[in-house]
Design a protein around this motif. Structure first.
Motif, PDB file in Angstrom:
ATOM      1  N   VAL A 187       0.838  -1.205   0.000  1.00 44.52           N
ATOM      2  CA  VAL A 187       0.000   0.000   0.000  1.00 44.52           C
ATOM      3  C   VAL A 187       0.871   1.253   0.000  1.00 44.52           C
ATOM      4  CG1 VAL A 187      -1.622   1.349   1.402  1.00 44.52           C
ATOM      5  CG2 VAL A 187      -2.007  -1.095   1.034  1.00 44.52           C
ATOM      6  N   GLU A 188       1.925   1.271   0.813  1.00 46.37           N
ATOM      7  CA  GLU A 188       2.818   2.429   0.869  1.00 46.37           C
ATOM      8  C   GLU A 188       3.492   2.664  -0.481  1.00 46.37           C
ATOM      9  OE1 GLU A 188       5.412   1.298   4.055  1.00 46.37           O
ATOM     10  OE2 GLU A 188       4.079   2.104   5.600  1.00 46.37           O
ATOM     11  N   ARG A 189       3.969   1.580  -1.103  1.00 46.76           N
ATOM     12  CA  ARG A 189       4.624   1.695  -2.400  1.00 46.76           C
ATOM     13  C   ARG A 189       3.650   2.204  -3.450  1.00 46.76           C
ATOM     14  NH1 ARG A 189       4.901  -2.036  -5.816  1.00 46.76           N
ATOM     15  NH2 ARG A 189       4.861  -3.810  -4.410  1.00 46.76           N
ATOM     16  N   HIS A 190       2.426   1.687  -3.412  1.00 46.00           N
ATOM     17  CA  HIS A 190       1.398   2.132  -4.357  1.00 46.00           C
ATOM     18  C   HIS A 190       1.087   3.614  -4.147  1.00 46.00           C
ATOM     19  CE1 HIS A 190      -2.038   2.073  -6.999  1.00 46.00           C
ATOM     20  NE2 HIS A 190      -2.779   2.575  -6.026  1.00 46.00           N
ATOM     21  N   VAL A 194       1.564   6.621  -6.873  1.00 49.92           N
ATOM     22  CA  VAL A 194       0.477   7.522  -7.259  1.00 49.92           C
ATOM     23  C   VAL A 194       0.891   8.968  -7.016  1.00 49.92           C
ATOM     24  CG1 VAL A 194      -1.859   8.270  -6.634  1.00 49.92           C
ATOM     25  CG2 VAL A 194      -1.362   5.841  -6.927  1.00 49.92           C
ATOM     26  N   LYS A 195       1.539   9.227  -5.886  1.00 49.90           N
ATOM     27  CA  LYS A 195       1.996  10.576  -5.554  1.00 49.90           C
ATOM     28  C   LYS A 195       3.028  11.053  -6.585  1.00 49.90           C
ATOM     29  CE  LYS A 195       4.088  13.232  -1.833  1.00 49.90           C
ATOM     30  NZ  LYS A 195       4.685  13.191  -0.503  1.00 49.90           N
TER      31      LYS A 195
END
Length: 199
Positions: A187-190, A194-195
């Motif tokens: 989730v953090e990598r995703h 996205v950012k």
């Protein structure tokens, strides 16, 4: 049997219609009252649940001999995720449950995250321990069951199923299922991707 005259039948039908209308009104009033009571019960249940959550601030049970490991759940307003709870539990476990030389009670190796089956088992071991020993739901019976069943079973599977002897000697050997990212890291990598895509 003789049939009732028309005016008698109308009179009976009219009385029946009045009775049905009265019963319909009574049932409607009861349904409305029931919805009101249900709303009040839900409101009270919500208040009780919130009070229990506040009260259940992870207080250690009376039988817990050593200070428990710090956990994300200790501070519900924190933005930490369960990885902190599991990581701290591993350290606490290794300081508490390592046995004698030659025994089965080995420390959880530093490479535990690189063994998917072991990582899953360590996480459930941490949270089953918390459930048995922390907060208002803590139970001496469950705590003893954890010590008698969960921990020894885990200790046996640790050396039998999850890691190579090199891992237990502060080395690491890739065996078994290949390492993979936990769901929080994914989730953090995703989110980072996205950012970056937005900039």
């Amino acid at each position: 049997m003789a049939e009732l005259p028309e005016h008698e039948r109308r009179k009976d039908q009219g009385e029946r219609d009045l009775q049905i209308a009265a019963l319909t009104q009574i049932v409607g009033t009861l349904a409305q009252n029931l919805r009101r009571v249900e709303g009040q019960v839900n409101w009270v249940a919500k208040i009780v649940a919130e009070a229990r959550d506040e009260q259940d601030s992870a207080e250690p049970a009376a039988w817990l001999w050593f200070n428990p490991p710090a956990a994300t759940e200790d501070e519900p307003q924190t933005d930490q995720d369960p990885r902190l709870t599991v990581k701290n539990f591993v350290t606490w476990y290794n300081n508490t449950f390592v046995g004698i030389d030659g025994g089965r009670a080995k420390p959880i190796p530093a490479c535990w995250r690189q063994h998917p089956g072991l990582a899953m088992e360590v996480a459930t071991l941490a949270y089953s321990w918390r459930s048995a020993n922390m907060g208002s739901s803590a139970s001496a019976r469950e705590a003893q069951y954890w010590l008698h069943q969960w921990r020894p079973g885990f200790a046996e599977r640790l050396t039998r199923d999850w890691v190579h002897a090199d891992c237990l000697d502060d080395g690491h050997r890739d065996e078994g299922a290949p390492p993979r990212e936990d769901r929080f890291t994914v989730v953090e990598r995703h989110a980072a991707t996205v950012k970056d895509d937005r900039h």
